[in-house]
Design a protein around this motif. Structure first.
Motif, PDB file in Angstrom:
ATOM      1  N   ASP A 147      38.792 -36.492  16.489  1.00  0.00           N
ATOM      2  CA  ASP A 147      38.502 -37.123  17.767  1.00  0.00           C
ATOM      3  C   ASP A 147      37.949 -38.531  17.520  1.00  0.00           C
ATOM      4  O   ASP A 147      37.025 -38.713  16.732  1.00  0.00           O
ATOM      5  CB  ASP A 147      37.483 -36.281  18.534  1.00  0.00           C
ATOM      6  CG  ASP A 147      37.396 -36.673  19.984  1.00  0.00           C
ATOM      7  OD1 ASP A 147      38.404 -37.145  20.550  1.00  0.00           O
ATOM      8  OD2 ASP A 147      36.308 -36.503  20.567  1.00  0.00           O
ATOM      9  N   GLY A 148      38.539 -39.530  18.147  1.00  0.00           N
ATOM     10  CA  GLY A 148      38.048 -40.896  18.015  1.00  0.00           C
ATOM     11  C   GLY A 148      38.554 -41.643  16.805  1.00  0.00           C
ATOM     12  O   GLY A 148      38.128 -42.768  16.549  1.00  0.00           O
ATOM     13  N   GLU A 149      39.457 -41.042  16.026  1.00  0.00           N
ATOM     14  CA  GLU A 149      40.033 -41.740  14.871  1.00  0.00           C
ATOM     15  C   GLU A 149      41.455 -42.183  15.201  1.00  0.00           C
ATOM     16  O   GLU A 149      42.199 -41.452  15.859  1.00  0.00           O
ATOM     17  CB  GLU A 149      40.087 -40.832  13.646  1.00  0.00           C
ATOM     18  CG  GLU A 149      38.746 -40.526  13.043  1.00  0.00           C
ATOM     19  CD  GLU A 149      38.876 -39.681  11.788  1.00  0.00           C
ATOM     20  OE1 GLU A 149      38.323 -40.099  10.761  1.00  0.00           O
ATOM     21  OE2 GLU A 149      39.535 -38.619  11.843  1.00  0.00           O
ATOM     22  N   LYS A 202      44.188 -38.607  17.262  1.00  0.00           N
ATOM     23  CA  LYS A 202      43.645 -37.247  17.113  1.00  0.00           C
ATOM     24  C   LYS A 202      44.750 -36.200  16.940  1.00  0.00           C
ATOM     25  O   LYS A 202      45.700 -36.145  17.710  1.00  0.00           O
ATOM     26  CB  LYS A 202      42.806 -36.885  18.329  1.00  0.00           C
ATOM     27  CG  LYS A 202      42.201 -35.499  18.235  1.00  0.00           C
ATOM     28  CD  LYS A 202      41.401 -35.146  19.466  1.00  0.00           C
ATOM     29  CE  LYS A 202      40.859 -33.731  19.342  1.00  0.00           C
ATOM     30  NZ  LYS A 202      40.080 -33.358  20.511  1.00  0.00           N
ATOM     31  N   LEU A 221      43.685 -36.601  11.615  1.00  0.00           N
ATOM     32  CA  LEU A 221      42.763 -37.455  12.359  1.00  0.00           C
ATOM     33  C   LEU A 221      41.966 -36.651  13.369  1.00  0.00           C
ATOM     34  O   LEU A 221      42.505 -35.785  14.074  1.00  0.00           O
ATOM     35  CB  LEU A 221      43.512 -38.586  13.057  1.00  0.00           C
ATOM     36  CG  LEU A 221      44.261 -39.546  12.120  1.00  0.00           C
ATOM     37  CD1 LEU A 221      44.914 -40.677  12.919  1.00  0.00           C
ATOM     38  CD2 LEU A 221      43.348 -40.112  11.056  1.00  0.00           C
ATOM     39  N   PRO A 242      35.330 -52.886  10.992  1.00  0.00           N
ATOM     40  CA  PRO A 242      33.954 -52.551  10.614  1.00  0.00           C
ATOM     41  C   PRO A 242      33.538 -53.332   9.365  1.00  0.00           C
ATOM     42  O   PRO A 242      34.380 -53.860   8.638  1.00  0.00           O
ATOM     43  CB  PRO A 242      34.021 -51.049  10.327  1.00  0.00           C
ATOM     44  CG  PRO A 242      35.445 -50.791   9.954  1.00  0.00           C
ATOM     45  CD  PRO A 242      36.263 -51.782  10.735  1.00  0.00           C
ATOM     46  N   ILE A 280      40.568 -45.875  11.298  1.00  0.00           N
ATOM     47  CA  ILE A 280      39.361 -46.531  11.813  1.00  0.00           C
ATOM     48  C   ILE A 280      38.898 -45.771  13.054  1.00  0.00           C
ATOM     49  O   ILE A 280      39.635 -44.946  13.603  1.00  0.00           O
ATOM     50  CB  ILE A 280      39.592 -48.025  12.166  1.00  0.00           C
ATOM     51  CG1 ILE A 280      40.619 -48.168  13.299  1.00  0.00           C
ATOM     52  CG2 ILE A 280      39.998 -48.817  10.928  1.00  0.00           C
ATOM     53  CD1 ILE A 280      40.688 -49.566  13.902  1.00  0.00           C
ATOM     54  N   SER A 281      37.709 -46.080  13.502  1.00  0.00           N
ATOM     55  CA  SER A 281      37.191 -45.488  14.728  1.00  0.00           C
ATOM     56  C   SER A 281      37.814 -46.180  15.933  1.00  0.00           C
ATOM     57  O   SER A 281      37.911 -47.416  15.976  1.00  0.00           O
ATOM     58  CB  SER A 281      35.671 -45.652  14.781  1.00  0.00           C
ATOM     59  OG  SER A 281      35.196 -45.295  16.060  1.00  0.00           O
ATOM     60  N   ALA A 282      38.206 -45.404  16.920  1.00  0.00           N
ATOM     61  CA  ALA A 282      38.744 -45.980  18.157  1.00  0.00           C
ATOM     62  C   ALA A 282      37.701 -46.857  18.851  1.00  0.00           C
ATOM     63  O   ALA A 282      38.056 -47.728  19.644  1.00  0.00           O
ATOM     64  CB  ALA A 282      39.220 -44.867  19.086  1.00  0.00           C
ATOM     65  N   ARG A 283      36.416 -46.666  18.516  1.00  0.00           N
ATOM     66  CA  ARG A 283      35.359 -47.507  19.099  1.00  0.00           C
ATOM     67  C   ARG A 283      35.475 -48.961  18.651  1.00  0.00           C
ATOM     68  O   ARG A 283      34.898 -49.836  19.273  1.00  0.00           O
ATOM     69  CB  ARG A 283      33.978 -46.965  18.739  1.00  0.00           C
ATOM     70  CG  ARG A 283      33.634 -45.651  19.424  1.00  0.00           C
ATOM     71  CD  ARG A 283      32.178 -45.256  19.204  1.00  0.00           C
ATOM     72  NE  ARG A 283      31.768 -45.297  17.818  1.00  0.00           N
ATOM     73  CZ  ARG A 283      31.788 -44.254  16.986  1.00  0.00           C
ATOM     74  NH1 ARG A 283      32.208 -43.083  17.412  1.00  0.00           N
ATOM     75  NH2 ARG A 283      31.402 -44.380  15.734  1.00  0.00           N
ATOM     76  N   GLN A 284      36.223 -49.202  17.559  1.00  0.00           N
ATOM     77  CA  GLN A 284      36.415 -50.574  17.075  1.00  0.00           C
ATOM     78  C   GLN A 284      37.353 -51.362  17.990  1.00  0.00           C
ATOM     79  O   GLN A 284      37.369 -52.584  17.958  1.00  0.00           O
ATOM     80  CB  GLN A 284      36.984 -50.581  15.654  1.00  0.00           C
ATOM     81  CG  GLN A 284      36.175 -49.836  14.617  1.00  0.00           C
ATOM     82  CD  GLN A 284      34.794 -50.404  14.385  1.00  0.00           C
ATOM     83  OE1 GLN A 284      33.833 -49.660  14.342  1.00  0.00           O
ATOM     84  NE2 GLN A 284      34.660 -51.699  14.267  1.00  0.00           N
TER      85      GLN A 284
END
Length: 177
Positions: free
Chosen positions: A141-143, A97, A139, A63, A162-166
């Motif tokens: 959800d999504g971390e 998570k 952590l 990010p 970090i976000s799993a979206r990365q």
């Protein structure tokens, strides 16, 4: 023997660089990634399908957050086509998570267990201070927490979860050395 003109040599150099860039873009389009850092073994990796899980190697776009922007400025990470202006980083997911993560001077603890060789370095090779975390999280959800396989890796011990979206891809080695 006649030497080639500067213009001709420059054309060859431009064509070589352009060819290398096209090959790299083609390789990425084919799901291949090249790692030249100590974070994970140097080599060629291929993207796999599916959702990344704990223990998987992943490629991710960092990010545009201060630790990553400073890492880019210091060239711990290279410029690239991620939205933050860097190239993808490649690390292993060690926590997700529900995992309790503690980062401090001794290293990274996940669910109370110290990760071997995870003590953060105080300074980089040029003697510049590295970010220091002394924090703990469970952590959500999504971390995820990503760490390299090397003590010299710029990873979660310096920037935290970090976000799993990365994550752009789960990766598997094709050939490493």
């Amino acid at each position: 023997m006649k030497r080639p003109s500067f213009a001709k040599v420059s054309r060859y150099a431009v064509c070589g660089v352009a060819g290398a860039m096209i090959a790299m873009l083609g390789a990425k389009a084919a799901g291949l990634r090249f790692n030249a850092t100590p974070s994970i073994p140097v080599g060629v990796y291929r993207a796999t399908g599916g959702t990344a899980q704990k223990g998987d190697l992943v490629a991710f776009c960092p990010p545009a957050a201060p630790p990553f922007l400073e890492a880019l400025r210091r060239r711990y990470i290279e410029p690239g086509d991620c939205p933050s202006g860097s190239y993808e980083m490649m690390k292993r997911i060690l926590a997700a998570k529900g995992d309790r993560v503690e980062i401090g001077g001794q290293g990274v603890r996940i669910n109370g267990r110290l990760v071997p060789d995870s003590a953060p370095q105080l300074a980089d090779g040029a003697g510049r201070a590295l970010p220091r975390l002394n924090a703990a999280w469970t952590l959500g959800d999504g971390e995820i927490l990503v760490l390299g396989d090397s003590a010299a890796s710029f990873d979660g011990r310096y920037f935290g979860p970090i976000s799993a979206r990365q994550v752009t891809a789960s990766i598997k080695p094709v050939v490493t050395w």
